[in-house]
Design a protein around this motif. Structure first.
Motif, PDB file in Angstrom:
ATOM      1  N   VAL A   1       4.186  25.954 -92.880  1.00 57.64           N
ATOM      2  CA  VAL A   1       3.939  26.536 -91.656  1.00 57.64           C
ATOM      3  C   VAL A   1       4.942  26.859 -90.814  1.00 57.64           C
ATOM      4  CG1 VAL A   1       2.579  25.931 -89.482  1.00 57.64           C
ATOM      5  CG2 VAL A   1       1.798  24.889 -91.631  1.00 57.64           C
ATOM      6  N   ASN A   2       5.376  27.991 -90.578  1.00 56.30           N
ATOM      7  CA  ASN A   2       6.451  28.674 -89.708  1.00 56.30           C
ATOM      8  C   ASN A   2       6.113  28.395 -88.344  1.00 56.30           C
ATOM      9  OD1 ASN A   2       8.496  29.337 -92.039  1.00 56.30           O
ATOM     10  ND2 ASN A   2       6.928  31.124 -92.494  1.00 56.30           N
ATOM     11  N   ASN A   3       6.379  27.301 -87.913  1.00 52.44           N
ATOM     12  CA  ASN A   3       6.034  27.004 -86.631  1.00 52.44           C
ATOM     13  C   ASN A   3       7.378  26.833 -85.537  1.00 52.44           C
ATOM     14  OD1 ASN A   3       4.361  25.311 -84.249  1.00 52.44           O
ATOM     15  ND2 ASN A   3       6.180  23.937 -84.796  1.00 52.44           N
ATOM     16  N   ALA A   4       8.607  26.440 -86.211  1.00 55.34           N
ATOM     17  CA  ALA A   4       9.662  26.254 -85.314  1.00 55.34           C
ATOM     18  C   ALA A   4       9.959  27.357 -84.309  1.00 55.34           C
ATOM     19  CB  ALA A   4      11.040  25.862 -86.175  1.00 55.34           C
TER      20      ALA A   4
ATOM     21  N   LEU B   1      12.049  34.364 -85.486  1.00 58.38           N
ATOM     22  CA  LEU B   1      11.651  35.466 -86.500  1.00 58.38           C
ATOM     23  C   LEU B   1      12.643  35.254 -87.971  1.00 58.38           C
ATOM     24  CD1 LEU B   1      10.011  37.815 -87.201  1.00 58.38           C
ATOM     25  CD2 LEU B   1      11.815  39.411 -86.005  1.00 58.38           C
ATOM     26  N   THR B   2      13.854  35.226 -87.700  1.00 60.29           N
ATOM     27  CA  THR B   2      14.513  35.003 -89.057  1.00 60.29           C
ATOM     28  C   THR B   2      14.363  33.816 -89.644  1.00 60.29           C
ATOM     29  OG1 THR B   2      16.425  36.481 -87.956  1.00 60.29           O
ATOM     30  CG2 THR B   2      17.048  35.524 -89.891  1.00 60.29           C
ATOM     31  N   GLY B   3      14.096  32.656 -88.865  1.00 62.50           N
ATOM     32  CA  GLY B   3      13.759  31.259 -89.457  1.00 62.50           C
ATOM     33  C   GLY B   3      12.544  31.500 -90.252  1.00 62.50           C
TER      34      GLY B   3
ATOM     35  N   ALA C   1      13.060  38.428 -75.579  1.00 62.24           N
ATOM     36  CA  ALA C   1      13.213  38.194 -76.938  1.00 62.24           C
ATOM     37  C   ALA C   1      12.159  37.257 -77.712  1.00 62.24           C
ATOM     38  CB  ALA C   1      14.701  37.209 -76.873  1.00 62.24           C
ATOM     39  N   TYR C   2      11.658  36.558 -76.794  1.00 62.26           N
ATOM     40  CA  TYR C   2      10.630  35.720 -77.465  1.00 62.26           C
ATOM     41  C   TYR C   2       9.370  36.499 -77.701  1.00 62.26           C
ATOM     42  CZ  TYR C   2       6.977  32.138 -77.518  1.00 62.26           C
ATOM     43  OH  TYR C   2       5.947  31.135 -77.812  1.00 62.26           O
ATOM     44  N   ALA C   3       9.078  37.486 -77.205  1.00 64.53           N
ATOM     45  CA  ALA C   3       7.933  38.360 -77.058  1.00 64.53           C
ATOM     46  C   ALA C   3       8.335  39.587 -78.379  1.00 64.53           C
ATOM     47  CB  ALA C   3       7.522  39.250 -76.081  1.00 64.53           C
ATOM     48  N   SER C   4       9.624  39.787 -78.619  1.00 64.02           N
ATOM     49  CA  SER C   4       9.924  40.700 -79.694  1.00 64.02           C
ATOM     50  C   SER C   4       9.841  39.873 -80.868  1.00 64.02           C
ATOM     51  CB  SER C   4      11.393  41.060 -79.440  1.00 64.02           C
ATOM     52  OG  SER C   4      11.380  41.872 -78.158  1.00 64.02           O
TER      53      SER C   4
ATOM     54  N   GLY D   1       6.269  39.300 -81.687  1.00 62.01           N
ATOM     55  CA  GLY D   1       5.635  40.655 -82.338  1.00 62.01           C
ATOM     56  C   GLY D   1       6.196  40.893 -83.762  1.00 62.01           C
ATOM     57  N   GLY D   2       7.274  40.308 -83.868  1.00 59.44           N
ATOM     58  CA  GLY D   2       7.717  40.568 -85.247  1.00 59.44           C
ATOM     59  C   GLY D   2       7.221  39.669 -86.330  1.00 59.44           C
ATOM     60  N   ILE D   3       6.548  38.671 -85.899  1.00 59.78           N
ATOM     61  CA  ILE D   3       5.999  37.753 -86.602  1.00 59.78           C
ATOM     62  C   ILE D   3       4.712  38.321 -87.471  1.00 59.78           C
ATOM     63  CG2 ILE D   3       4.583  35.533 -86.774  1.00 59.78           C
ATOM     64  CD1 ILE D   3       7.311  34.724 -87.175  1.00 59.78           C
ATOM     65  N   VAL D   4       3.892  39.042 -86.484  1.00 61.91           N
ATOM     66  CA  VAL D   4       2.628  39.813 -87.087  1.00 61.91           C
ATOM     67  C   VAL D   4       3.095  40.777 -88.093  1.00 61.91           C
ATOM     68  CG1 VAL D   4       0.871  41.317 -86.339  1.00 61.91           C
ATOM     69  CG2 VAL D   4       1.471  39.445 -84.974  1.00 61.91           C
ATOM     70  N   GLN D   5       4.225  41.255 -88.080  1.00 60.87           N
ATOM     71  CA  GLN D   5       4.364  42.363 -89.040  1.00 60.87           C
ATOM     72  C   GLN D   5       5.088  41.675 -90.262  1.00 60.87           C
ATOM     73  OE1 GLN D   5       2.556  44.867 -87.416  1.00 60.87           O
ATOM     74  NE2 GLN D   5       3.886  45.740 -88.878  1.00 60.87           N
ATOM     75  N   LEU D   6       5.948  40.650 -90.174  1.00 64.87           N
ATOM     76  CA  LEU D   6       6.330  39.865 -91.099  1.00 64.87           C
ATOM     77  C   LEU D   6       5.293  39.315 -92.040  1.00 64.87           C
ATOM     78  CD1 LEU D   6       9.148  38.057 -92.005  1.00 64.87           C
ATOM     79  CD2 LEU D   6       7.819  36.192 -91.057  1.00 64.87           C
ATOM     80  N   THR D   7       3.833  38.660 -91.166  1.00 61.76           N
ATOM     81  CA  THR D   7       2.983  38.306 -91.777  1.00 61.76           C
ATOM     82  C   THR D   7       2.167  39.327 -92.809  1.00 61.76           C
ATOM     83  OG1 THR D   7       2.561  36.707 -89.978  1.00 61.76           O
ATOM     84  CG2 THR D   7       0.648  37.273 -91.548  1.00 61.76           C
ATOM     85  N   LYS D   8       2.328  40.547 -92.187  1.00 62.94           N
ATOM     86  CA  LYS D   8       1.403  41.430 -93.113  1.00 62.94           C
ATOM     87  C   LYS D   8       2.308  41.910 -94.331  1.00 62.94           C
ATOM     88  CE  LYS D   8      -0.805  43.724 -89.153  1.00 62.94           C
ATOM     89  NZ  LYS D   8      -0.800  44.876 -88.483  1.00 62.94           N
TER      90      LYS D   8
END
Ligand code: NDP
Length: 255
Positions: free
Chosen positions: A92-95, A119-121, A158-161, A164-171
């Motif tokens: 779970v990438n929650n941090a 995101l990088t984490g 930065a948080y929203a960016s 948003g990146g998390i969704v694409q990372l996931t896909k």
């Protein structure tokens, strides 16, 4: 098929930021479903308290100090978890952190800090856990996004960016690693009472109330509200679900 599709006995879950807030809500849910838990965070005092509590409830749990923005630290976290439990079934990438400011006043240092952790984490942890999941031909990665994965937010550039990146990372993880038996999905929490959001309640009551007025369930969420969806995404119940992002938001995105 197992008798109980949601059973996590015999599985090991590694939860970054599992020592508080949403991560702890998920850790408690996993523990009740039978998983072994590795709680990872920066603050060892918080982590030790959570591990003691989990162990006191007959869960096998360990604590690991990690900075998810640091690759060496992340690799050590994976090594330590594997030494303790032999396998990692669920990551779970929650941090995550937030630093508030308007876009035109945001400085690069804060931008990099938020992106690196949020995101990088998630990228570094997913990359580091992959060899073990691939070898065993199965794995579940759950990334924690946000309402700002969908909406813009004036004081959270930065948080929203990052979210948003998390969704694409996931896909991308989902389409890349489906052949290895790994499913990757996101949870997009709504507005949840944690340390992260305490400042809104304490300092911006009008904003807190405005958010509340937009939640059909008519309450802010609690960390435990995330556990059911997390158990689903961690278990065999979701073996044909990958690449999706599920809002758990009391209806906020539908209003
Ligand atoms: P908390 O501040 O309560 O928890 C954040 C967690 O992240 C802590 O356990 C913290 O551990 C850990 N953490 C932060 N930075 C690092 C780091 N560099 N390395 C390792 N661990 C780190 O906030 P929440 O529980 O609210 O947030 C959890 C996640 O949920 C975040 O990704 C957040 O963006 C997301 N979220 C929260 C929402 C909310 O309304 N609360 C809504 C939508 C998403 P430690 O203190 O030990 O560093």
């Amino acid at each position: 098929m197992p008798d109980n599709l949601f059973d996590l006995h015999g599985k090991t879950a590694l939860i970054t930021g599992g020592n508080g807030g949403i991560g702890l809500g998920i850790a408690n849910g996993f523990a009740e479903s039978g998983a072994n838990i590795a709680v990872a965070g920066r603050n060892n005092t918080k982590t030790e308290e959570v591990v003691a509590d989990l162990c006191g409830r007959n869960t096998s749990a360990i604590g690991i100090e990690v900075d998810v923005a640091n690759q060496e630290s992340v690799e050590n976290m994976i090594t330590n978890t594997l030494e303790a439990f032999g396998q990692i079934d669920i990551l779970v990438n929650n941090a995550g952190i937030g630093i508030r400011n308007l876009p035109h006043e945001y400085n690069l240092e804060d931008w990099n800090k938020v992106i690196n952790i949020n995101l990088t984490g998630a990228f570094l942890c997913s990359k580091a856990v992959y060899p073990n999941m691939k070898t065993r031909g199965s794995g579940k990665i759950i990334n924690i996004g946000s309402m700002t994965s969908i909406f813009g937010l004036d004081w959270a550039i930065a948080y929203a960016s990052s979210k948003g990146g998390i969704v694409q990372l996931t896909k991308t993880l989902a389409v890349s690693w489906a052949k290895d038996g790994i499913q990757a999905n996101s949870i997009l929490p709504g507005w949840i009472h944690t340390d992260l959001t305490q400042g809104i309640k304490d300092n911006y009551q009008d904003r807190y109330d405005h958010i509340l007025s937009r939640i059909p369930e008519n309450r802010w969420g609690e960390p435990a509200d995330l556990s059911g969806t997390a158990i689903f995404l961690a278990s065999d119940a979701s073996n044909y679900v990958t690449g999706v992002s599920i809002p758990v938001d009391g209806g906020y995105t539908s209003f």
